[in-house]
Design a protein around this motif. Structure first.
Motif, PDB file in Angstrom:
ATOM      1  N   HIS A  68     -11.725 143.913 -21.171  1.00 22.65           N
ATOM      2  CA  HIS A  68     -12.440 145.188 -21.239  1.00 22.65           C
ATOM      3  C   HIS A  68     -13.223 145.433 -19.952  1.00 22.65           C
ATOM      4  O   HIS A  68     -13.988 144.577 -19.517  1.00 22.65           O
ATOM      5  CB  HIS A  68     -13.380 145.195 -22.444  1.00 22.65           C
ATOM      6  N   TYR A  69     -13.037 146.616 -19.399  1.00 22.44           N
ATOM      7  CA  TYR A  69     -13.659 146.981 -18.122  1.00 22.44           C
ATOM      8  C   TYR A  69     -15.186 146.931 -18.149  1.00 22.44           C
ATOM      9  O   TYR A  69     -15.827 146.716 -17.133  1.00 22.44           O
ATOM     10  CB  TYR A  69     -13.211 148.383 -17.698  1.00 22.44           C
ATOM     11  N   THR A  70     -15.774 147.096 -19.323  1.00 18.69           N
ATOM     12  CA  THR A  70     -17.233 147.158 -19.396  1.00 18.69           C
ATOM     13  C   THR A  70     -17.913 145.852 -18.989  1.00 18.69           C
ATOM     14  O   THR A  70     -19.095 145.850 -18.653  1.00 18.69           O
ATOM     15  CB  THR A  70     -17.686 147.598 -20.811  1.00 18.69           C
ATOM     16  N   PHE A  71     -17.172 144.763 -19.008  1.00 15.08           N
ATOM     17  CA  PHE A  71     -17.767 143.471 -18.668  1.00 15.08           C
ATOM     18  C   PHE A  71     -17.892 143.229 -17.161  1.00 15.08           C
ATOM     19  O   PHE A  71     -18.557 142.288 -16.747  1.00 15.08           O
ATOM     20  CB  PHE A  71     -16.980 142.326 -19.316  1.00 15.08           C
ATOM     21  N   LEU A  72     -17.276 144.062 -16.348  1.00 14.32           N
ATOM     22  CA  LEU A  72     -17.394 143.884 -14.897  1.00 14.32           C
ATOM     23  C   LEU A  72     -18.717 144.471 -14.425  1.00 14.32           C
ATOM     24  O   LEU A  72     -19.037 145.629 -14.704  1.00 14.32           O
ATOM     25  CB  LEU A  72     -16.241 144.568 -14.162  1.00 14.32           C
ATOM     26  N   SER A  73     -19.488 143.680 -13.714  1.00 14.62           N
ATOM     27  CA  SER A  73     -20.721 144.171 -13.103  1.00 14.62           C
ATOM     28  C   SER A  73     -20.305 145.069 -11.949  1.00 14.62           C
ATOM     29  O   SER A  73     -19.683 144.614 -10.993  1.00 14.62           O
ATOM     30  CB  SER A  73     -21.552 142.988 -12.612  1.00 14.62           C
ATOM     31  N   ARG A  74     -20.621 146.336 -12.050  1.00 16.30           N
ATOM     32  CA  ARG A  74     -20.062 147.280 -11.097  1.00 16.30           C
ATOM     33  C   ARG A  74     -21.138 148.095 -10.403  1.00 16.30           C
ATOM     34  O   ARG A  74     -22.246 148.166 -10.903  1.00 16.30           O
ATOM     35  CB  ARG A  74     -19.045 148.190 -11.796  1.00 16.30           C
ATOM     36  N   PRO A  75     -20.753 148.684  -9.298  1.00 12.46           N
ATOM     37  CA  PRO A  75     -19.457 148.607  -8.620  1.00 12.46           C
ATOM     38  C   PRO A  75     -19.295 147.271  -7.889  1.00 12.46           C
ATOM     39  O   PRO A  75     -20.266 146.575  -7.621  1.00 12.46           O
ATOM     40  CB  PRO A  75     -19.508 149.774  -7.624  1.00 12.46           C
ATOM     41  N   VAL A  76     -18.046 146.957  -7.590  1.00 11.70           N
ATOM     42  CA  VAL A  76     -17.728 145.772  -6.789  1.00 11.70           C
ATOM     43  C   VAL A  76     -17.096 146.274  -5.500  1.00 11.70           C
ATOM     44  O   VAL A  76     -16.138 147.039  -5.523  1.00 11.70           O
ATOM     45  CB  VAL A  76     -16.766 144.814  -7.521  1.00 11.70           C
TER      46      VAL A  76
ATOM     47  N   LEU B 186     -15.325 145.187  -1.887  1.00 11.11           N
ATOM     48  CA  LEU B 186     -14.688 144.187  -1.034  1.00 11.11           C
ATOM     49  C   LEU B 186     -14.652 144.789   0.363  1.00 11.11           C
ATOM     50  O   LEU B 186     -13.970 145.789   0.589  1.00 11.11           O
ATOM     51  CB  LEU B 186     -13.275 143.866  -1.519  1.00 11.11           C
ATOM     52  N   ILE B 187     -15.428 144.195   1.266  1.00  6.15           N
ATOM     53  CA  ILE B 187     -15.541 144.727   2.618  1.00  6.15           C
ATOM     54  C   ILE B 187     -15.325 143.595   3.611  1.00  6.15           C
ATOM     55  O   ILE B 187     -16.109 142.636   3.648  1.00  6.15           O
ATOM     56  CB  ILE B 187     -16.928 145.373   2.863  1.00  6.15           C
ATOM     57  N   ASP B 188     -14.269 143.729   4.385  1.00  2.26           N
ATOM     58  CA  ASP B 188     -13.967 142.748   5.439  1.00  2.26           C
ATOM     59  C   ASP B 188     -14.033 141.298   4.942  1.00  2.26           C
ATOM     60  O   ASP B 188     -14.651 140.441   5.562  1.00  2.26           O
ATOM     61  CB  ASP B 188     -14.906 142.944   6.632  1.00  2.26           C
ATOM     62  N   GLY B 189     -13.430 141.054   3.786  1.00  2.83           N
ATOM     63  CA  GLY B 189     -13.348 139.695   3.261  1.00  2.83           C
ATOM     64  C   GLY B 189     -14.593 139.201   2.554  1.00  2.83           C
ATOM     65  O   GLY B 189     -14.675 138.030   2.189  1.00  2.83           O
ATOM     66  N   LYS B 190     -15.579 140.076   2.350  1.00  5.18           N
ATOM     67  CA  LYS B 190     -16.795 139.703   1.631  1.00  5.18           C
ATOM     68  C   LYS B 190     -16.899 140.554   0.372  1.00  5.18           C
ATOM     69  O   LYS B 190     -16.368 141.658   0.308  1.00  5.18           O
ATOM     70  CB  LYS B 190     -18.040 139.912   2.499  1.00  5.18           C
ATOM     71  N   ILE B 191     -17.610 140.026  -0.615  1.00  2.46           N
ATOM     72  CA  ILE B 191     -17.765 140.739  -1.886  1.00  2.46           C
ATOM     73  C   ILE B 191     -19.232 141.083  -2.124  1.00  2.46           C
ATOM     74  O   ILE B 191     -20.129 140.303  -1.788  1.00  2.46           O
ATOM     75  CB  ILE B 191     -17.192 139.900  -3.053  1.00  2.46           C
ATOM     76  N   TYR B 192     -19.449 142.265  -2.664  1.00  2.00           N
ATOM     77  CA  TYR B 192     -20.775 142.745  -3.029  1.00  2.00           C
ATOM     78  C   TYR B 192     -20.669 143.235  -4.465  1.00  2.00           C
ATOM     79  O   TYR B 192     -19.875 144.131  -4.760  1.00  2.00           O
ATOM     80  CB  TYR B 192     -21.212 143.883  -2.108  1.00  2.00           C
ATOM     81  N   ILE B 193     -21.467 142.653  -5.352  1.00  2.00           N
ATOM     82  CA  ILE B 193     -21.313 142.892  -6.783  1.00  2.00           C
ATOM     83  C   ILE B 193     -22.560 143.559  -7.359  1.00  2.00           C
ATOM     84  O   ILE B 193     -23.668 143.060  -7.192  1.00  2.00           O
ATOM     85  CB  ILE B 193     -21.082 141.561  -7.532  1.00  2.00           C
ATOM     86  N   GLY B 194     -22.346 144.671  -8.043  1.00  2.00           N
ATOM     87  CA  GLY B 194     -23.419 145.283  -8.818  1.00  2.00           C
ATOM     88  C   GLY B 194     -24.154 146.402  -8.119  1.00  2.00           C
ATOM     89  O   GLY B 194     -23.850 146.770  -6.985  1.00  2.00           O
ATOM     90  N   ASN B 195     -25.148 146.927  -8.834  1.00  2.00           N
ATOM     91  CA  ASN B 195     -25.832 148.124  -8.371  1.00  2.00           C
ATOM     92  C   ASN B 195     -27.299 147.907  -7.995  1.00  2.00           C
ATOM     93  O   ASN B 195     -28.056 148.859  -7.920  1.00  2.00           O
ATOM     94  CB  ASN B 195     -25.721 149.232  -9.424  1.00  2.00           C
ATOM     95  N   SER B 196     -27.683 146.665  -7.741  1.00  2.00           N
ATOM     96  CA  SER B 196     -29.071 146.428  -7.342  1.00  2.00           C
ATOM     97  C   SER B 196     -29.339 147.077  -5.985  1.00  2.00           C
ATOM     98  O   SER B 196     -28.428 147.261  -5.170  1.00  2.00           O
ATOM     99  CB  SER B 196     -29.369 144.926  -7.263  1.00  2.00           C
ATOM    100  N   LYS B 197     -30.583 147.446  -5.748  1.00  2.00           N
ATOM    101  CA  LYS B 197     -30.939 148.083  -4.486  1.00  2.00           C
ATOM    102  C   LYS B 197     -30.608 147.184  -3.297  1.00  2.00           C
ATOM    103  O   LYS B 197     -30.138 147.660  -2.269  1.00  2.00           O
ATOM    104  CB  LYS B 197     -32.425 148.450  -4.476  1.00  2.00           C
ATOM    105  N   THR B 198     -30.835 145.896  -3.455  1.00  2.00           N
ATOM    106  CA  THR B 198     -30.529 144.942  -2.387  1.00  2.00           C
ATOM    107  C   THR B 198     -29.041 144.927  -2.091  1.00  2.00           C
ATOM    108  O   THR B 198     -28.631 144.944  -0.933  1.00  2.00           O
ATOM    109  CB  THR B 198     -31.001 143.521  -2.782  1.00  2.00           C
TER     110      THR B 198
END
Length: 116
Positions: free
Chosen positions: A84-92, A94-106
Motif C-alpha cells: 500500500h502506497y500510504t506506508f511510504l514516507s513521502r515525498p522521496v 532521488l537526486i544524483d545517487g542520494k536519497i531524501y525521504i519525507g517532508n520535514s523542513k530540514t
C-alpha cells in the motif's frame, strides 16, 4: 536519473514540489496511480539503508492494522511498502545517487540545496 516518488493527491507533496527551483530532468512518479515496484523499492532501500527508513508511521492504516503494537522486521516493512502506497514516507527524492525521504523542513531544505 533524478526521480520524485510522490502522491498526486497530497497537498504537502504538491507544495514541496512547487517550491523546488526546478523539476526539469526529474521523473515524477505518482505512487497511487503507478505503484512502486519491488526493484524500485530495493533501489531506495539500498540508498536509505533500510526499509524502515522509508516507512511512515503516520499513516492511518498503520494504526488501524495494529502495526504500532507489533515488532516489525525489515521483511514486514518491505511487504507493507509494496502492499500500500500510504506506508511510504513521502515525498522521496532521488537526486544524483542520494536519497531524501519525507517532508520535514530540514529534508526539503536539503533537497533544495542539492538542486542549487
Amino acid at each position: 536519473m533524478n526521480k520524485i516518488y510522490h502522491l498526486g493527491t497530497c497537498d504537502t507533496c504538491r507544495k514541496i514540489i512547487q517550491s523546488l527551483p526546478s523539476t526539469d530532468g526529474f521523473v515524477l512518479q505518482d505512487i497511487k496511480t503507478e505503484p512502486i515496484t519491488e526493484k524500485q523499492l530495493d533501489e531506495m532501500k539500498k540508498l536509505a539503508g533500510s526499509y524502515e527508513a522509508l516507512f511512515s508511521r503516520k499513516a492511518m492504516l498503520y494504526k488501524s492494522l495494529g502495526l504500532k503494537d507489533q515488532n516489525l522486521t525489515e521483511a514486514d516493512y518491505k511487504k507493507y511498502l509494496l502492499e500500500h502506497y500510504t506506508f511510504l514516507s513521502r515525498p522521496v527524492f532521488l537526486i544524483d545517487g542520494k536519497i531524501y525521504i519525507g517532508n520535514s523542513k530540514t529534508n526539503v531544505a536539503n533537497v533544495i540545496a542539492a538542486l542549487s
